[in-house]
Design a protein around this motif. Structure first.
Motif, PDB file in Angstrom:
ATOM      1  N   TYR A  84       0.827  -1.217   0.000  1.00 50.58           N
ATOM      2  CA  TYR A  84       0.000   0.000   0.000  1.00 50.58           C
ATOM      3  C   TYR A  84       0.858   1.262   0.000  1.00 50.58           C
ATOM      4  O   TYR A  84       0.622   2.195  -0.774  1.00 50.58           O
ATOM      5  CB  TYR A  84      -0.920  -0.003   1.219  1.00 50.58           C
ATOM      6  CG  TYR A  84      -1.667   1.297   1.407  1.00 50.58           C
ATOM      7  CD1 TYR A  84      -2.805   1.575   0.654  1.00 50.58           C
ATOM      8  CD2 TYR A  84      -1.218   2.262   2.306  1.00 50.58           C
ATOM      9  CE1 TYR A  84      -3.481   2.770   0.800  1.00 50.58           C
ATOM     10  CE2 TYR A  84      -1.883   3.472   2.460  1.00 50.58           C
ATOM     11  CZ  TYR A  84      -3.018   3.710   1.704  1.00 50.58           C
ATOM     12  OH  TYR A  84      -3.670   4.911   1.845  1.00 50.58           O
ATOM     13  N   LEU A  85       1.881   1.300   0.882  1.00 52.46           N
ATOM     14  CA  LEU A  85       2.732   2.482   0.971  1.00 52.46           C
ATOM     15  C   LEU A  85       3.514   2.707  -0.314  1.00 52.46           C
ATOM     16  O   LEU A  85       3.699   3.853  -0.750  1.00 52.46           O
ATOM     17  CB  LEU A  85       3.699   2.329   2.148  1.00 52.46           C
ATOM     18  CG  LEU A  85       3.072   2.389   3.547  1.00 52.46           C
ATOM     19  CD1 LEU A  85       4.070   1.928   4.600  1.00 52.46           C
ATOM     20  CD2 LEU A  85       2.578   3.797   3.854  1.00 52.46           C
ATOM     21  N   ALA A  86       3.962   1.620  -0.936  1.00 48.80           N
ATOM     22  CA  ALA A  86       4.708   1.756  -2.186  1.00 48.80           C
ATOM     23  C   ALA A  86       3.837   2.351  -3.289  1.00 48.80           C
ATOM     24  O   ALA A  86       4.264   3.259  -4.017  1.00 48.80           O
ATOM     25  CB  ALA A  86       5.258   0.394  -2.607  1.00 48.80           C
ATOM     26  N   VAL A  87       2.606   1.862  -3.420  1.00 49.42           N
ATOM     27  CA  VAL A  87       1.706   2.384  -4.451  1.00 49.42           C
ATOM     28  C   VAL A  87       1.288   3.824  -4.120  1.00 49.42           C
ATOM     29  O   VAL A  87       1.193   4.674  -5.014  1.00 49.42           O
ATOM     30  CB  VAL A  87       0.464   1.484  -4.600  1.00 49.42           C
ATOM     31  CG1 VAL A  87      -0.548   2.100  -5.562  1.00 49.42           C
ATOM     32  CG2 VAL A  87       0.868   0.098  -5.102  1.00 49.42           C
ATOM     33  N   ALA A  88       1.060   4.110  -2.834  1.00 43.04           N
ATOM     34  CA  ALA A  88       0.668   5.461  -2.432  1.00 43.04           C
ATOM     35  C   ALA A  88       1.772   6.467  -2.734  1.00 43.04           C
ATOM     36  O   ALA A  88       1.502   7.575  -3.227  1.00 43.04           O
ATOM     37  CB  ALA A  88       0.325   5.487  -0.943  1.00 43.04           C
ATOM     38  N   SER A  89       3.021   6.113  -2.446  1.00 42.86           N
ATOM     39  CA  SER A  89       4.126   7.020  -2.758  1.00 42.86           C
ATOM     40  C   SER A  89       4.302   7.165  -4.266  1.00 42.86           C
ATOM     41  O   SER A  89       4.634   8.246  -4.765  1.00 42.86           O
ATOM     42  CB  SER A  89       5.426   6.525  -2.109  1.00 42.86           C
ATOM     43  OG  SER A  89       5.771   5.244  -2.585  1.00 42.86           O
ATOM     44  N   ALA A  90       4.058   6.079  -5.002  1.00 44.34           N
ATOM     45  CA  ALA A  90       4.141   6.145  -6.463  1.00 44.34           C
ATOM     46  C   ALA A  90       3.077   7.077  -7.030  1.00 44.34           C
ATOM     47  O   ALA A  90       3.326   7.803  -8.003  1.00 44.34           O
ATOM     48  CB  ALA A  90       3.995   4.750  -7.064  1.00 44.34           C
ATOM     49  N   VAL A 128      16.075   9.929   5.249  1.00 44.90           N
ATOM     50  CA  VAL A 128      14.726  10.218   4.749  1.00 44.90           C
ATOM     51  C   VAL A 128      13.855  10.793   5.872  1.00 44.90           C
ATOM     52  O   VAL A 128      13.081  11.740   5.658  1.00 44.90           O
ATOM     53  CB  VAL A 128      14.082   8.953   4.153  1.00 44.90           C
ATOM     54  CG1 VAL A 128      12.635   9.222   3.735  1.00 44.90           C
ATOM     55  CG2 VAL A 128      14.873   8.462   2.951  1.00 44.90           C
ATOM     56  N   THR A 129      13.980  10.240   7.078  1.00 45.12           N
ATOM     57  CA  THR A 129      13.154  10.710   8.190  1.00 45.12           C
ATOM     58  C   THR A 129      13.524  12.129   8.595  1.00 45.12           C
ATOM     59  O   THR A 129      12.644  12.943   8.917  1.00 45.12           O
ATOM     60  CB  THR A 129      13.291   9.764   9.397  1.00 45.12           C
ATOM     61  OG1 THR A 129      12.893   8.449   9.004  1.00 45.12           O
ATOM     62  CG2 THR A 129      12.408  10.218  10.544  1.00 45.12           C
ATOM     63  N   VAL A 130      14.810  12.466   8.586  1.00 47.12           N
ATOM     64  CA  VAL A 130      15.225  13.838   8.905  1.00 47.12           C
ATOM     65  C   VAL A 130      14.631  14.815   7.898  1.00 47.12           C
ATOM     66  O   VAL A 130      14.113  15.882   8.268  1.00 47.12           O
ATOM     67  CB  VAL A 130      16.766  13.943   8.932  1.00 47.12           C
ATOM     68  CG1 VAL A 130      17.204  15.403   8.980  1.00 47.12           C
ATOM     69  CG2 VAL A 130      17.328  13.212  10.144  1.00 47.12           C
ATOM     70  N   ILE A 131      14.685  14.456   6.610  1.00 45.67           N
ATOM     71  CA  ILE A 131      14.084  15.313   5.580  1.00 45.67           C
ATOM     72  C   ILE A 131      12.585  15.449   5.828  1.00 45.67           C
ATOM     73  O   ILE A 131      11.997  16.534   5.694  1.00 45.67           O
ATOM     74  CB  ILE A 131      14.352  14.735   4.179  1.00 45.67           C
ATOM     75  CG1 ILE A 131      15.848  14.752   3.875  1.00 45.67           C
ATOM     76  CG2 ILE A 131      13.586  15.510   3.113  1.00 45.67           C
ATOM     77  CD1 ILE A 131      16.223  14.018   2.603  1.00 45.67           C
ATOM     78  N   LYS A 132      11.952  14.344   6.211  1.00 46.34           N
ATOM     79  CA  LYS A 132      10.517  14.350   6.495  1.00 46.34           C
ATOM     80  C   LYS A 132      10.187  15.283   7.658  1.00 46.34           C
ATOM     81  O   LYS A 132       9.246  16.095   7.572  1.00 46.34           O
ATOM     82  CB  LYS A 132      10.059  12.931   6.829  1.00 46.34           C
ATOM     83  CG  LYS A 132       8.578  12.782   7.113  1.00 46.34           C
ATOM     84  CD  LYS A 132       8.248  11.454   7.766  1.00 46.34           C
ATOM     85  CE  LYS A 132       8.720  10.280   6.972  1.00 46.34           C
ATOM     86  NZ  LYS A 132       8.171   9.002   7.504  1.00 46.34           N
ATOM     87  N   VAL A 133      10.948  15.197   8.740  1.00 45.05           N
ATOM     88  CA  VAL A 133      10.697  16.041   9.912  1.00 45.05           C
ATOM     89  C   VAL A 133      10.919  17.505   9.573  1.00 45.05           C
ATOM     90  O   VAL A 133      10.143  18.376   9.986  1.00 45.05           O
ATOM     91  CB  VAL A 133      11.599  15.605  11.087  1.00 45.05           C
ATOM     92  CG1 VAL A 133      11.501  16.608  12.238  1.00 45.05           C
ATOM     93  CG2 VAL A 133      11.214  14.216  11.578  1.00 45.05           C
ATOM     94  N   VAL A 134      11.961  17.800   8.815  1.00 40.14           N
ATOM     95  CA  VAL A 134      12.233  19.187   8.419  1.00 40.14           C
ATOM     96  C   VAL A 134      11.070  19.743   7.595  1.00 40.14           C
ATOM     97  O   VAL A 134      10.647  20.893   7.783  1.00 40.14           O
ATOM     98  CB  VAL A 134      13.558  19.271   7.627  1.00 40.14           C
ATOM     99  CG1 VAL A 134      13.725  20.650   6.995  1.00 40.14           C
ATOM    100  CG2 VAL A 134      14.741  18.977   8.547  1.00 40.14           C
ATOM    101  N   ILE A 155       7.609  12.193   0.434  1.00 41.08           N
ATOM    102  CA  ILE A 155       8.727  11.930   1.344  1.00 41.08           C
ATOM    103  C   ILE A 155       8.232  11.211   2.597  1.00 41.08           C
ATOM    104  O   ILE A 155       8.868  10.269   3.084  1.00 41.08           O
ATOM    105  CB  ILE A 155       9.434  13.251   1.721  1.00 41.08           C
ATOM    106  CG1 ILE A 155      10.080  13.875   0.482  1.00 41.08           C
ATOM    107  CG2 ILE A 155      10.482  13.022   2.810  1.00 41.08           C
ATOM    108  CD1 ILE A 155      10.608  15.280   0.707  1.00 41.08           C
ATOM    109  N   ALA A 156       7.079  11.645   3.115  1.00 43.27           N
ATOM    110  CA  ALA A 156       6.528  11.023   4.321  1.00 43.27           C
ATOM    111  C   ALA A 156       6.178   9.561   4.073  1.00 43.27           C
ATOM    112  O   ALA A 156       6.506   8.684   4.878  1.00 43.27           O
ATOM    113  CB  ALA A 156       5.299  11.797   4.789  1.00 43.27           C
TER     114      ALA A 156
END
Length: 468
Positions: free
Chosen positions: A103-109, A169-175, A299-300
Motif C-alpha cells: 500500500y505504501l509503495a503504491v501510495a508514494s508512487a 529520509v526521516t530527517v528530511i521528512k521532519v524538516v 517523502i513522508a
C-alpha cells in the motif's frame, strides 16, 4: 549473527518514520468530519498521543525483557505459547506488514505521478490476459515495485546501510513537517478558528469514537522498533528512550499541524477535503504551494515504507529459527549480518500483493486482527509479571498498571467497534488468521516444536551491548 548497531537516535527516527506517513496529510480529515469542535478536536490529538505513549511504555518493558529480533512475536509466544506468536507472524507476513508495504509503495508512487504522469495509477502500461481474468499493470505498480526492490536491496546490504538511509529520509521528512508548521503559524490565518464553538447537538459520543479511530490510525506504527530489538545496542536503554522520544516528537508535530489546518479552513471543509494537507496549504499559501505538499507527502510515505521494510523482515527470522516457518528464512547472511532471506521473501510477496491490487481490501480485513494482537500484547505484560516476577526487567512500564490498562481498553474498544461497524471484514480477518492453524500444525509436526516452549531459567544477556 545479527549486529547490534542501532542506538537511541536510530530507534527514535525509526519510530518517527513509521508513524508519519500519508495519514496525517490525507486520513486526518476523518477527525474534523466527525468532530467539528476545534478545541475538542485538538484534545483528541493530545489524547491519541498519550494513549500511544501508554502503548510505548507497555511494549518497551516487553522489548527490554526480550531484546531479540521479532518483538511482538516473542511477547505473545512467551506469554501464551508458540501458537499465538506464530499467528501474529503468519498474519503479519500474509497481510499486515506485506500489505502495508504494498500500500505504501503504491501510495508514494501515486505522489510521484503528480510530477511524472507515467507513474499515475490511472496510467495503464499493459494488460496481460490470464485465462478468466486480465492483469492490468499501471504506472504506479511499476514504480511501487522499483521502490520495494530498491529498499529491500539497501537493507539486504547491511543494517547500517538500511538505517542510515532510513534516518536521512526521516530527517528530511521532519524538516518538511516543521517547515509546514512554522510557516503555517507565521502567516495570517485564512479563517478565524472558533475555539469556543458549541458541541455537536447530537451524536457526540459516536463522533468522538469515530474521530478517535482516525487519530489512532494516524499514530499507528509506534511499536515497530521492537521488531529489530535484536540489533539495538544497549536495548535496555535505547529501546524505551528511542520509542518515547520518537512518539513524543510525532505527537507534538501532529498537534501543531492540526492547529495549522484549523487556521486554514473551517472544520467542516477540512472534513470534506480528500487531501487535507494540500487543501490547507493551498488556503494559507496559495495554490502554487500544493505541489510542495505533494512532495512532502511523497517523502513522508516513502520514509514510512523504508521503516516498514527495515523492521518487518525481522519478525519472520525467529519464527523460522523456531521451526515454525520456512527453514530457508532462518539464515543470517555471513557478510552483511542481516536476515537477507526474510528481506527477499518479504519483498517478493509485497510485490505480488502490489500487482494483485488486493492490498487495500486485505488491509480492511486485518484491522480487527491487528488491534486484537495489540490487546493480547498489552495483557501479556500482566501475564508475564505474574508468571515471571523475578525475570530481569531493565525497564518497567511507567504508571503500571494504569497506563497498560488504558492501552488495553483502548485497543479492545477498537476491536469491538470494528466488529460492530465492519462485521464482515472482521470475520474475514479472523479467517485469514485461522488459515495459519493448519500451517502451524504442519510446521510444528515437521520440526517437533512443542506447543508451549518453556522460558529459560535465566536471562541470556544480549551480545555486543555497549553504550550509545
Amino acid at each position: 549473527m545479527l549486529l547490534r548497531a542501532l542506538g537511541t537516535w536510530d530507534v527514535s527516527l525509526i519510530t518517527i518514520g513509521m508513524i508519519v506517513g500519508s495519514a496525517i496529510f490525507i486520513a486526518a480529515s476523518i477527525v474534523p468530519r466527525e468532530m467539528p469542535q476545534p478545541a475538542l478536536l485538538i484534545g483528541l490529538w493530545c489524547a491519541g498521543g498519550l494513549i500511544s505513549l501508554a502503548g510505548v511504555v507497555t511494549y518497551a518493558e516487553l522489548g527490554t525483557m526480550f531484546p531479540e529480533a521479532g518483538g511482538q512475536y516473542h511477547f505473545l509466544k512467551e506469554a501464551y505459547g508458540s501458537l499465538y506468536g506464530f499467528l501474529f507472524g503468519w498474519t503479519s507476513f500474509l497481510v499486515i506488514q506485506s500489505g502495508a508495504i504494498a500500500y505504501l509503495a503504491v501510495a508514494s508512487a501515486d505522489c510521484l505521478g503528480a510530477f511524472f504522469p507515467f507513474f499515475r495509477s490511472s496510467h495503464e502500461v499493459v494488460a496481460i490476459p490470464l485465462g478468466v481474468t486480465t492483469l492490468h499493470v499501471s504506472g504506479s505498480q511499476i514504480a511501487a515495485t522499483i521502490e520495494i526492490i530498491f529498499l529491500s536491496a539497501v537493507n539486504y546490504r547491511g543494517l547500517r546501510e538500511g538505517s542510515l538511509f532510513q534516518n536521512a529520509v526521516t530527517v528530511i521528512k521532519v524538516v518538511s513537517l516543521l517547515a509546514l508548521v512554522v510557516f503555517g503559524l507565521a502567516v495570517p490565518p485564512a479563517v478565524e478558528t472558533p475555539w469556543h464553538a458549541a458541541l455537536p447537538g447530537q451524536g457526540l459520543v459516536r463522533g468522538l469514537g469515530v474521530a478517535m479511530i482516525g487519530v489512532l490510525w494516524c499514530y499507528d506504527g509506534w511499536y515497530q522498533a521492537t521488531f529489530c530489538a535484536g540489533e539495538i545496542r544497549n536495548p535496555s536503554r535505547s529501546l524505551p528512550r528511542g520509542m518515547l522520544i520518537g512518539t513524543s516528537v510525532t505527537a507534538v508535530l501532529f498537534i501543531l499541524i492540526n492547529v495549522v489546518y484549523l487556521r486554514a479552513l473551517p472544520t467542516m471543509e477540512l472534513g470534506r477535503s480528500p487531501g487535507i494537507g494540500e487543501a490547507a496549504a493551498g488556503a494559507l499559501f496559495g495554490p502554487k504551494f500544493a505541489a510542495l505538499v505533494t512532495l512532502a507527502v511523497f517523502i513522508a510515505v516513502f520514509g514510512c515504507l523504508s521503516s516498514n521494510v527495515l523492521t518487518a523482515a525481522r519478525i519472520y527470522l525467529p519464527m523460522a529459527q523456531d521451526g515454525l516457518f520456512f527453514r530457508s528464512l532462518a539464515k543470517i547472511h555471513p557478510v552483511h549480518h542481516t536476515p537477507t532471506a526474510c528481506i527477499v521473501a518479504q519483498g517478493v510477496w509485497s510485490i505480488v500483493l502490489t500487482f494483485s491490487g488486493s492490498y487495500e481490501q486485505l488491509g480492511t480485513y486485518v484491522i480487527f486482527a491487528m488491534f486484537l494482537f495489540h490487546t493480547a500484547t498489552g495483557a501479556a505484560l500482566f501475564v508475564l509479571r505474574r508468571r515471571r516476577p523475578n525475570w530481569p526487567r531493565a525497564y518497567r512500564a511507567w504508571g503500571y498498571p494504569w497506563t497498560s490498562i488504558v492501552f488495553i481498553l483502548t485497543s479492545l474498544a477498537f476491536v469491538t467497534n470494528t466488529l460492530i461497524v465492519r462485521p464482515i471484514e472482521s470475520l474475514w480477518g479472523l479467517l485469514l488468521m485461522a488459515l495459519g492453524l493448519p500451517a502451524y500444525l504442519w510446521w510444528r509436526r515437521k520440526s517437533g516444536t512443542r506447543t508451549r516452549p518453556e522460558l529459560p531459567g535465566k536471562r541470556i544477556q544480549p551480545s555486543g551491548v555497549s553504550a550509545d
